[in-house]
Design an enzyme around this catalytic site. Structure first.
Site, short mmCIF file in Angstrom:
data_model
loop_
_atom_site.label_atom_id
_atom_site.label_comp_id
_atom_site.label_asym_id
_atom_site.label_seq_id
_atom_site.Cartn_x
_atom_site.Cartn_y
_atom_site.Cartn_z
N SER A 286 0.80 -1.23 0.00
CA SER A 286 0.00 0.00 0.00
C SER A 286 0.84 1.28 0.00
O SER A 286 1.88 1.37 0.64
CB SER A 286 -0.89 0.00 1.24
OG SER A 286 -1.44 1.27 1.43
N ARG A 339 1.58 8.96 -7.66
CA ARG A 339 2.07 7.67 -8.12
C ARG A 339 2.79 7.73 -9.46
O ARG A 339 3.80 7.05 -9.66
CB ARG A 339 0.88 6.71 -8.25
CG ARG A 339 0.33 6.38 -6.90
CD ARG A 339 -0.92 5.57 -6.98
NE ARG A 339 -1.38 5.32 -5.63
CZ ARG A 339 -2.52 4.73 -5.32
NH1 ARG A 339 -3.33 4.33 -6.29
NH2 ARG A 339 -2.86 4.53 -4.07
N GLU A 445 -14.87 2.50 -10.80
CA GLU A 445 -13.66 2.47 -11.64
C GLU A 445 -14.00 2.28 -13.12
O GLU A 445 -13.21 2.66 -13.99
CB GLU A 445 -12.72 1.37 -11.15
CG GLU A 445 -11.36 1.43 -11.84
CD GLU A 445 -10.33 0.46 -11.27
OE1 GLU A 445 -10.49 -0.01 -10.12
OE2 GLU A 445 -9.35 0.18 -11.99
C1 LIG Z 1 -4.48 -4.09 -4.29
C2 LIG Z 1 -5.31 -2.86 -4.41
C3 LIG Z 1 -5.36 -1.95 -3.38
C4 LIG Z 1 -6.12 -0.79 -3.48
N1 LIG Z 1 -6.15 0.09 -2.43
C5 LIG Z 1 -6.91 1.21 -2.54
C6 LIG Z 1 -6.98 2.14 -1.45
O1 LIG Z 1 -6.38 1.94 -0.40
N2 LIG Z 1 -7.75 3.24 -1.61
C7 LIG Z 1 -8.43 3.50 -2.76
O2 LIG Z 1 -9.12 4.51 -2.82
N3 LIG Z 1 -8.39 2.62 -3.79
C8 LIG Z 1 -7.65 1.50 -3.71
N4 LIG Z 1 -7.61 0.63 -4.77
C9 LIG Z 1 -8.49 0.85 -5.92
C10 LIG Z 1 -9.91 0.41 -5.56
O3 LIG Z 1 -9.88 -0.74 -4.76
C11 LIG Z 1 -10.77 0.12 -6.78
O4 LIG Z 1 -10.62 1.12 -7.73
C12 LIG Z 1 -12.23 0.06 -6.39
O5 LIG Z 1 -12.41 -0.85 -5.33
C13 LIG Z 1 -13.10 -0.33 -7.56
O6 LIG Z 1 -14.41 -0.48 -7.09
P1 LIG Z 1 -15.59 -0.77 -8.11
O7 LIG Z 1 -16.80 -0.97 -7.28
O8 LIG Z 1 -15.62 0.26 -9.16
O9 LIG Z 1 -15.19 -2.14 -8.83
P2 LIG Z 1 -14.80 -3.57 -8.25
O10 LIG Z 1 -14.55 -3.57 -6.81
O11 LIG Z 1 -13.73 -4.08 -9.17
O12 LIG Z 1 -16.10 -4.42 -8.45
C14 LIG Z 1 -16.54 -4.84 -9.70
C15 LIG Z 1 -17.81 -5.62 -9.52
O13 LIG Z 1 -18.33 -5.90 -10.80
C16 LIG Z 1 -18.64 -7.28 -10.90
N5 LIG Z 1 -18.48 -7.62 -12.31
C17 LIG Z 1 -17.44 -7.41 -13.12
N6 LIG Z 1 -17.73 -7.79 -14.37
C18 LIG Z 1 -18.99 -8.25 -14.33
C19 LIG Z 1 -19.87 -8.79 -15.30
N7 LIG Z 1 -19.53 -8.88 -16.59
N8 LIG Z 1 -21.09 -9.21 -14.90
C20 LIG Z 1 -21.48 -9.11 -13.60
N9 LIG Z 1 -20.71 -8.58 -12.66
C21 LIG Z 1 -19.48 -8.17 -13.03
C22 LIG Z 1 -17.72 -7.97 -9.96
O14 LIG Z 1 -18.29 -9.20 -9.57
C23 LIG Z 1 -17.66 -6.97 -8.83
O15 LIG Z 1 -18.75 -7.17 -7.98
C24 LIG Z 1 -6.84 -0.53 -4.67
C25 LIG Z 1 -6.78 -1.43 -5.73
C26 LIG Z 1 -6.01 -2.58 -5.61
C27 LIG Z 1 -5.90 -3.49 -6.78
#
Ligand SMILES: Cc1cc2nc3c(=O)[nH]c(=O)nc-3n(C[C@H](O)[C@H](O)[C@H](O)COP(=O)(O)OP(=O)(O)OC[C@H]3O[C@@H](n4cnc5c(N)ncnc54)[C@H](O)[C@@H]3O)c2cc1C
Length: 659
Positions: A286, A339, A445
């Site tokens: 992190s 970053r 994202e």
């Molecule tokens: C190791 C790591 C550490 C991080 N630490 C931080 C941090 O400390 N602070 C910070 O702000 N950000 C951090 N980030 C970034 C952050 O975690 C992500 O950008 C954020 O969680 C994305 O959330 P989201 O809900 O947009 O997508 P995601 O959490 O990626 O969720 C995507 C969802 O979509 C679903 N999905 C995907 N494709 C399909 C499909 N075709 N059909 C049905 N469902 C589907 C999945 O099942 C999931 O439920 C980190 C990222 C990583 C990789």
């Protein structure tokens, strides 16, 4: 002349916009007299918070995810924290300052009004999560604690040890479960969206696959929201969970949703270096570690060579022979530069031969100074699980004393190197988070909205939860208010049948290639091409080569892929093949965008465009726009459409982290 699109931002000075906008909401009757259905695809922080909020507001929500539980969405991996402008540290923070830092951090390529709104709702997110019981770290006196992340000179990051994403997701999940129990959200786990269904120019439903039975299922609704995460896994090796994919987003793109700024890919400076060609995943350490860890390489090339040969260890190098290059180059921000800046600086040192491991592609992250100053106990309280994770993977515990020079104790440093981590680009959305297809929304994202060319640490969780809890639930109503007079369409419509038939045919196509190569072997090769030609340093020539190689490899995929099994029942290889098909489309899109943007900004670094000191050189005269891409069929170059950026509150200038 490229086409130009409009982001639909209401007029007025930025700080007033959001308030004025909220005041003009045409609220749909929140207690469900209208029976409006919304599909939310994804249960990460963005999807779960949106589904829970929409359910609470009275909509009927269909919520899908590919995992066996919403709690396993990739968001669970987030470690370091979430930003908010609470100013609990009394260090001069404010909504304006968070807004400013985020716009500057994004290298002045974000939409200004969106970022203001994000900063404004950041404080509500913390209140919401505390109310849900999220166990944020606290000071001894009970106040919520903060730490600092890159690109900020204040402490505004709220955290729960190194497991912030997990705790936030549990909070969102509990709200979601409440709505499931209340009958407002119907949850479909292990369901994958394969296509969006467009009826009369509007998104009216999706085709999903039950991943356990292989059955294709039609869902219809008044609006569709995708919250399906980023496309980092296009590069094969990344810090993202293995299941992360961009199939839903790419399918929406193929159906007419513009894809914005695909070349803005974030390469995170503090990841465990690649250690062999059998790896399929990289591990993030992190960014929070940069609060107390100092990044360095040796000053002398002979020391670096000895480290690479294994004849010397980092802790044997005395203080005066260490180059804390970030502190040297950027005295004002030091180890907490954003970053993109930190990653490029690490690459620059390693390219010059100062790398510290056997591959020459690593730098040290050293806690000696902070452990000596604060004690190991304090450091373990802050980063205990990260130290343990590092030890589990590398067999080195960063809290072990390794040497004493002139009475100063030296601890074993971590070794880190940049890796693909996050994607700032995504499906284009207007100010209401609606894509260029009416009725289709994108949040978290998977949209492009708030981070410009580089995202600051701890801002992704902020954006995902802002979108899900506080923005989309308002803005989607502007669309749904007009939908109240339209009944939900039937899934028997020919549009549904056609979309389902096409998904089915695609599965047959992939299964029937019956070639010799596994999905992973081709994906790995794609990843090499992406990293080599579309990675940290890009050139016009390299990008053209990358595009050519990708087209050749895609042909190999289409003719020599082997997918075992059938489409009936669980077939993980088939699902991966579908994802890889879409990573090809995505990889080429990233390269097209990178080639068209003849400047360097944030995570997009074109080697031809840099200052004498190796910093990114923007060209605001020609590239001050969001680059949106319109799909023109497989193998064809997509069309570029521009959304001009307009800044009113912030002066656009060259980023400076030196003073
Ligand atoms: C190791 C790591 C550490 C991080 N630490 C931080 C941090 O400390 N602070 C910070 O702000 N950000 C951090 N980030 C970034 C952050 O975690 C992500 O950008 C954020 O969680 C994305 O959330 P989201 O809900 O947009 O997508 P995601 O959490 O990626 O969720 C995507 C969802 O979509 C679903 N999905 C995907 N494709 C399909 C499909 N075709 N059909 C049905 N469902 C589907 C999945 O099942 C999931 O439920 C980190 C990222 C990583 C990789």
């Amino acid at each position: 002349m490229a086409k130009v699109i409009d982001s639909k931002i209401p007029a007025g000075p930025v700080p007033e916009k959001w308030k004025e906008y909220k005041a003009h909401q045409r609220l749909v009757n929140p207690k469900n007299k209208l029976k409006l259905d919304v599909i939310v695809v994804g249960t990460g922080l963005a999807g779960a918070s949106a589904a829970a909020s929409l359910g609470e507001m009275g909509f009927n929500v269909i919520n899908l995810c590919i995992q066996d539980s919403p709690r396993r969405a990739h968001s669970i991996a987030a470690q370091g924290g979430i930003n908010a402008a609470k100013c609990y540290q009394n260090d001069g923070d404010s909504i304006y300052r968070l807004f400013y830092d985020t716009v500057k951090g994004g290298d002045y390529r974000a939409r200004e009004a969106n970022v203001y709104r994000l900063a404004e709702v950041s404080n509500n997110i913390i209140d919401q999560c505390v109310a849900q019981g999220v166990p944020f770290a606290r000071e001894y006196g009970g106040m919520l604690a903060n730490r600092s992340f890159g690109g900020a000179q204040v402490s505004r990051t709220f955290y729960a040890k190194g497991q912030t994403g997990q705790q936030l997701l549990l909070g969102a999940y509990s709200s979601l479960s409440c709505q499931v129990q209340a009958g407002k959200v119907k949850l479909y786990t292990r369901y994958e969206m394969e296509d969006v269904v467009i009826v009369d120019g509007r998104a009216r439903g999706i085709i999903a696959k039950d991943l356990c039975t292989g059955k294709l299922v039609r869902f219809s609704a008044n609006a569709v929201v995708i919250a399906t995460g980023g496309y980092g896994n296009t590069y094969f090796l990344s810090t993202n969970a293995m299941g992360c994919n961009c199939t839903a987003a790419v399918q929406c793109y193929r159906k007419g949703a513009y894809f914005a700024n695909p070349s803005y890919v974030q390469i995170h400076p503090t990841c465990i270096p690649v250690h062999g060609d059998k790896q399929s995943k990289l591990t993030l350490m992190s960014e929070s570690l940069r609060n107390d860890g100092r990044i360095w390489v040796p000053k002398k090339l002979e020391d670096a060579k000895a480290l690479q040969a294994g004849t010397k260890q980092g802790w044997e190098i005395p203080e005066e022979d260490r180059d804390y290059y970030l502190e040297r180059r950027y005295p004002a921000f030091g180890n907490l530069v954003p970053r993109d800046v930190a990653s490029r600086a690490a690459k620059e040192r390693c390219d010059k031969g100062f790398g510290v491991n056997n591959t020459g592609l690593a730098v040290f992250l050293d806690f000696s100074e902070s452990i000596n100053r604060l004690g190991l106990d304090v450091i373990m309280q802050r980063y205990g699980n990260l130290f343990e994770m590092y030890e589990e993977i590398t067999d080195v515990f960063p809290g072990d004393v390794a040497n004493e020079i002139n009475g100063v104790k030296y601890y074993k440093p971590m070794m880190i190197y940049p890796a693909i981590h996050y994607t700032m680009g995504g499906i284009w959305v207007d100010y209401e988070l609606q894509t260029s297809i009416p009725g289709l929304f994108a949040i978290g994202e998977c949209n492009f909205s708030d981070h410009g060319a580089n995202r600051l640490g701890a801002s992704a969780l902020m954006q995902g939860l802002a979108d899900g809890y506080f923005v989309l639930p308002y803005t989607i109503q502007n669309y749904l208010a007009d939908q109240a007079v339209w009944p939900k369409v039937s899934t028997d419509l020919p549009e549904f049948a056609e979309a389902e038939k096409a998904v089915d045919a695609e599965q047959d196509r992939l299964l029937n290639i019956r070639g010799k190569r596994s999905v992973d072997s081709i994906h790995k090769e794609l990843g090499h091409i992406m990293w080599e030609y579309v990675g940290m340093g890009r050139t016009a020539e390299g990008l053209k080569t990358g595009l050519k190689k990708m087209a050749e490899l895609e042909k190999e995929f289409d003719t020599n892929l082997f997918v075992p099994g059938t489409k009936e029942g669980l077939n993980i290889e088939l699902d991966k093949a579908i994802h890889l098909r879409d990573f090809f489309t995505m990889g080429q899109l990233v390269a097209f965008d990178a080639l068209s943007r003849n400047e360097s900004c944030g995570g997009h670094f074109r080697e031809e465009y840099q200052t004498e000191e190796g910093e990114a050189k923007r060209d605001d005269e020609n590239y001050f726009y969001v680059g949106c891409w319109d799909y023109k069929g497989k193998g064809n170059e997509p069309e570029l459409i521009k959304e001009p950026l307009e800044y009113e509150a912030i002066k656009v200038q060259t980023r400076n982290y030196k003073n």
